[in-house]
Design a protein around this motif. Structure first.
Motif, PDB file in Angstrom:
ATOM      1  N   GLU A  95       0.812  -1.227   0.000  1.00  0.00           N
ATOM      2  CA  GLU A  95       0.000   0.000   0.000  1.00  0.00           C
ATOM      3  C   GLU A  95       0.843   1.272   0.000  1.00  0.00           C
ATOM      4  O   GLU A  95       0.386   2.314  -0.454  1.00  0.00           O
ATOM      5  N   ASP A  96       2.056   1.215   0.499  1.00  0.00           N
ATOM      6  CA  ASP A  96       2.893   2.410   0.527  1.00  0.00           C
ATOM      7  C   ASP A  96       3.624   2.659  -0.786  1.00  0.00           C
ATOM      8  O   ASP A  96       3.894   3.802  -1.144  1.00  0.00           O
ATOM      9  N   ILE A  97       3.950   1.608  -1.484  1.00  0.00           N
ATOM     10  CA  ILE A  97       4.683   1.732  -2.749  1.00  0.00           C
ATOM     11  C   ILE A  97       3.727   1.794  -3.931  1.00  0.00           C
ATOM     12  O   ILE A  97       4.003   2.406  -4.941  1.00  0.00           O
ATOM     13  N   GLY A  98       2.594   1.156  -3.786  1.00  0.00           N
ATOM     14  CA  GLY A  98       1.644   1.057  -4.892  1.00  0.00           C
ATOM     15  C   GLY A  98       1.809  -0.285  -5.580  1.00  0.00           C
ATOM     16  O   GLY A  98       2.737  -1.044  -5.321  1.00  0.00           O
ATOM     17  N   ILE A  99       0.909  -0.560  -6.469  1.00  0.00           N
ATOM     18  CA  ILE A  99       0.906  -1.841  -7.164  1.00  0.00           C
ATOM     19  C   ILE A  99       1.995  -1.862  -8.238  1.00  0.00           C
ATOM     20  O   ILE A  99       2.282  -0.855  -8.866  1.00  0.00           O
ATOM     21  N   TYR A 107      -7.691 -11.124   1.016  1.00  0.00           N
ATOM     22  CA  TYR A 107      -7.762 -10.198   2.144  1.00  0.00           C
ATOM     23  C   TYR A 107      -6.830  -9.003   1.950  1.00  0.00           C
ATOM     24  O   TYR A 107      -7.169  -7.880   2.338  1.00  0.00           O
ATOM     25  N   LYS A 108      -5.687  -9.233   1.343  1.00  0.00           N
ATOM     26  CA  LYS A 108      -4.749  -8.128   1.078  1.00  0.00           C
ATOM     27  C   LYS A 108      -5.392  -7.108   0.142  1.00  0.00           C
ATOM     28  O   LYS A 108      -5.243  -5.904   0.329  1.00  0.00           O
ATOM     29  N   HIS A 109      -6.142  -7.578  -0.858  1.00  0.00           N
ATOM     30  CA  HIS A 109      -6.850  -6.669  -1.763  1.00  0.00           C
ATOM     31  C   HIS A 109      -7.897  -5.845  -0.994  1.00  0.00           C
ATOM     32  O   HIS A 109      -8.024  -4.645  -1.218  1.00  0.00           O
ATOM     33  N   ILE A 110      -8.605  -6.498  -0.111  1.00  0.00           N
ATOM     34  CA  ILE A 110      -9.598  -5.792   0.709  1.00  0.00           C
ATOM     35  C   ILE A 110      -8.895  -4.753   1.588  1.00  0.00           C
ATOM     36  O   ILE A 110      -9.343  -3.606   1.689  1.00  0.00           O
ATOM     37  N   ASP A 111      -7.802  -5.137   2.198  1.00  0.00           N
ATOM     38  CA  ASP A 111      -7.043  -4.217   3.046  1.00  0.00           C
ATOM     39  C   ASP A 111      -6.524  -3.023   2.253  1.00  0.00           C
ATOM     40  O   ASP A 111      -6.458  -1.904   2.776  1.00  0.00           O
ATOM     41  N   LEU A 112      -6.158  -3.237   1.000  1.00  0.00           N
ATOM     42  CA  LEU A 112      -5.713  -2.126   0.153  1.00  0.00           C
ATOM     43  C   LEU A 112      -6.838  -1.126  -0.075  1.00  0.00           C
ATOM     44  O   LEU A 112      -6.621   0.086  -0.029  1.00  0.00           O
ATOM     45  N   VAL A 113      -8.035  -1.624  -0.298  1.00  0.00           N
ATOM     46  CA  VAL A 113      -9.192  -0.728  -0.462  1.00  0.00           C
ATOM     47  C   VAL A 113      -9.449   0.004   0.849  1.00  0.00           C
ATOM     48  O   VAL A 113      -9.653   1.218   0.863  1.00  0.00           O
ATOM     49  N   ALA A 114      -9.407  -0.714   1.947  1.00  0.00           N
ATOM     50  CA  ALA A 114      -9.696  -0.132   3.255  1.00  0.00           C
ATOM     51  C   ALA A 114      -8.654   0.896   3.690  1.00  0.00           C
ATOM     52  O   ALA A 114      -8.975   1.829   4.427  1.00  0.00           O
ATOM     53  N   SER A 115      -7.443   0.749   3.225  1.00  0.00           N
ATOM     54  CA  SER A 115      -6.360   1.650   3.660  1.00  0.00           C
ATOM     55  C   SER A 115      -6.590   3.090   3.222  1.00  0.00           C
ATOM     56  O   SER A 115      -6.010   4.012   3.777  1.00  0.00           O
ATOM     57  N   ASN A 152      -6.343   9.889  -4.883  1.00  0.00           N
ATOM     58  CA  ASN A 152      -4.936   9.562  -4.715  1.00  0.00           C
ATOM     59  C   ASN A 152      -4.282   9.321  -6.071  1.00  0.00           C
ATOM     60  O   ASN A 152      -4.932   8.864  -7.005  1.00  0.00           O
ATOM     61  N   PRO A 153      -2.991   9.585  -6.188  1.00  0.00           N
ATOM     62  CA  PRO A 153      -2.310   9.281  -7.451  1.00  0.00           C
ATOM     63  C   PRO A 153      -2.334   7.788  -7.789  1.00  0.00           C
ATOM     64  O   PRO A 153      -2.038   7.399  -8.906  1.00  0.00           O
ATOM     65  N   TYR A 154      -2.682   6.955  -6.830  1.00  0.00           N
ATOM     66  CA  TYR A 154      -2.757   5.517  -7.051  1.00  0.00           C
ATOM     67  C   TYR A 154      -4.138   5.061  -7.513  1.00  0.00           C
ATOM     68  O   TYR A 154      -4.516   3.914  -7.330  1.00  0.00           O
ATOM     69  N   LYS A 155      -4.912   5.946  -8.132  1.00  0.00           N
ATOM     70  CA  LYS A 155      -6.264   5.593  -8.585  1.00  0.00           C
ATOM     71  C   LYS A 155      -6.228   4.364  -9.496  1.00  0.00           C
ATOM     72  O   LYS A 155      -7.092   3.489  -9.417  1.00  0.00           O
ATOM     73  N   GLN A 156      -5.249   4.308 -10.347  1.00  0.00           N
ATOM     74  CA  GLN A 156      -5.076   3.169 -11.246  1.00  0.00           C
ATOM     75  C   GLN A 156      -4.934   1.879 -10.430  1.00  0.00           C
ATOM     76  O   GLN A 156      -5.457   0.837 -10.807  1.00  0.00           O
ATOM     77  N   ASP A 157      -4.241   1.953  -9.299  1.00  0.00           N
ATOM     78  CA  ASP A 157      -4.083   0.784  -8.439  1.00  0.00           C
ATOM     79  C   ASP A 157      -5.430   0.321  -7.886  1.00  0.00           C
ATOM     80  O   ASP A 157      -5.721  -0.873  -7.848  1.00  0.00           O
ATOM     81  N   LEU A 158      -6.248   1.273  -7.461  1.00  0.00           N
ATOM     82  CA  LEU A 158      -7.561   0.935  -6.928  1.00  0.00           C
ATOM     83  C   LEU A 158      -8.407   0.244  -7.996  1.00  0.00           C
ATOM     84  O   LEU A 158      -9.097  -0.735  -7.716  1.00  0.00           O
ATOM     85  N   GLU A 159      -8.339   0.729  -9.216  1.00  0.00           N
ATOM     86  CA  GLU A 159      -9.077   0.096 -10.314  1.00  0.00           C
ATOM     87  C   GLU A 159      -8.592  -1.332 -10.540  1.00  0.00           C
ATOM     88  O   GLU A 159      -9.396  -2.238 -10.768  1.00  0.00           O
ATOM     89  N   ALA A 160      -7.279  -1.546 -10.464  1.00  0.00           N
ATOM     90  CA  ALA A 160      -6.726  -2.897 -10.650  1.00  0.00           C
ATOM     91  C   ALA A 160      -7.170  -3.829  -9.527  1.00  0.00           C
ATOM     92  O   ALA A 160      -7.553  -4.981  -9.773  1.00  0.00           O
ATOM     93  N   VAL A 161      -7.141  -3.331  -8.301  1.00  0.00           N
ATOM     94  CA  VAL A 161      -7.616  -4.112  -7.154  1.00  0.00           C
ATOM     95  C   VAL A 161      -9.093  -4.452  -7.359  1.00  0.00           C
ATOM     96  O   VAL A 161      -9.529  -5.580  -7.105  1.00  0.00           O
ATOM     97  N   GLY A 162      -9.860  -3.493  -7.847  1.00  0.00           N
ATOM     98  CA  GLY A 162     -11.271  -3.729  -8.139  1.00  0.00           C
ATOM     99  C   GLY A 162     -11.467  -4.826  -9.173  1.00  0.00           C
ATOM    100  O   GLY A 162     -12.403  -5.631  -9.061  1.00  0.00           O
ATOM    101  N   CYS A 163     -10.603  -4.889 -10.163  1.00  0.00           N
ATOM    102  CA  CYS A 163     -10.689  -5.948 -11.181  1.00  0.00           C
ATOM    103  C   CYS A 163     -10.530  -7.323 -10.544  1.00  0.00           C
ATOM    104  O   CYS A 163     -11.258  -8.268 -10.874  1.00  0.00           O
TER     105      CYS A 163
END
Length: 183
Positions: A83-87, A110-118, A125-136
């Motif tokens: 979560e600190d470095i990004g995907i 669970y790690k994907h869920i935790d990433l959303v929750a974080s 956030n500049p990591y919007k692309q990461d959130l979309e990937a986690v959503g996939c």
């Protein structure tokens, strides 16, 4: 013949993940498997999260692990989901494709869920692309592997704001994946 610890020690001297990966490929596959399965979390972190100009190579390395050792593959993926470095993004996101097309271990789910929750990956956030990937990945796990009950159970057991988080995850999983590794 050298023992695995000696081989591992020699390989870990390689600078960068690309050279480490190439050296592994030169070994007997069984020796390579033993080496990657013996890596500790810190050694894996260095290989997957010291990314300067190595993202594509790291993605290739993680993909290589799929056929070599599922155990090592999932350990590397878990640590790469930081979560600190990004995907980890590269030209070839086969490791994400595998998370969308295979039943993933609960620890990875669970790690994907935790990433959303974080909230570090939220849409502002500049990591919007990461959130979309986690959503996939969450969408694929829900849709293709009927994991919604598992997701709900984990969220309710681990988050006081479970209603808001479940709502956010539900929204993410309703959105069609815009990347080639999703559906």
């Amino acid at each position: 013949m050298k023992d695995i610890n000696s081989i591992k020690k020699e390989l870990l001297k390689e600078r960068g993940t690309e050279n480490f990966h190439l050296a592994l490929k030169e070994l007997d596959p069984e020796d390579s498997r033993k080496v990657v399965e013996s890596l500790n979390p810190n050694e894996i972190f260095i290989k997957v999260n010291h990314r300067t100009a190595e993202e594509d190579y790291i993605c290739e390395y993680i993909d290589y692990l799929w056929d070599l050792s599922k155990k090592a593959f999932w350990r590397h993926v878990y640590i790469a989901l930081d979560e600190d470095i990004g995907i980890l993004w590269g030209d070839d996101m086969l490791y994400f494709e595998k998370m969308c097309s295979n039943l993933i271990p609960k620890k990875i789910l669970y790690k994907h869920i935790d990433l959303v929750a974080s909230k570090k990956l939220d849409s502002s956030n500049p990591y919007k692309q990461d959130l979309e990937a986690v959503g996939c990945v969450l969408r694929a796990q829900k849709k293709n592997f009927n994991r919604w009950k598992t997701i709900k159970k984990y969220v309710k057991a681990n988050y006081t704001n479970h209603e808001d988080l479940l709502k956010e995850i539900k929204t993410l999983t309703k959105t069609k994946c815009s990347y080639h590794f999703g559906d």
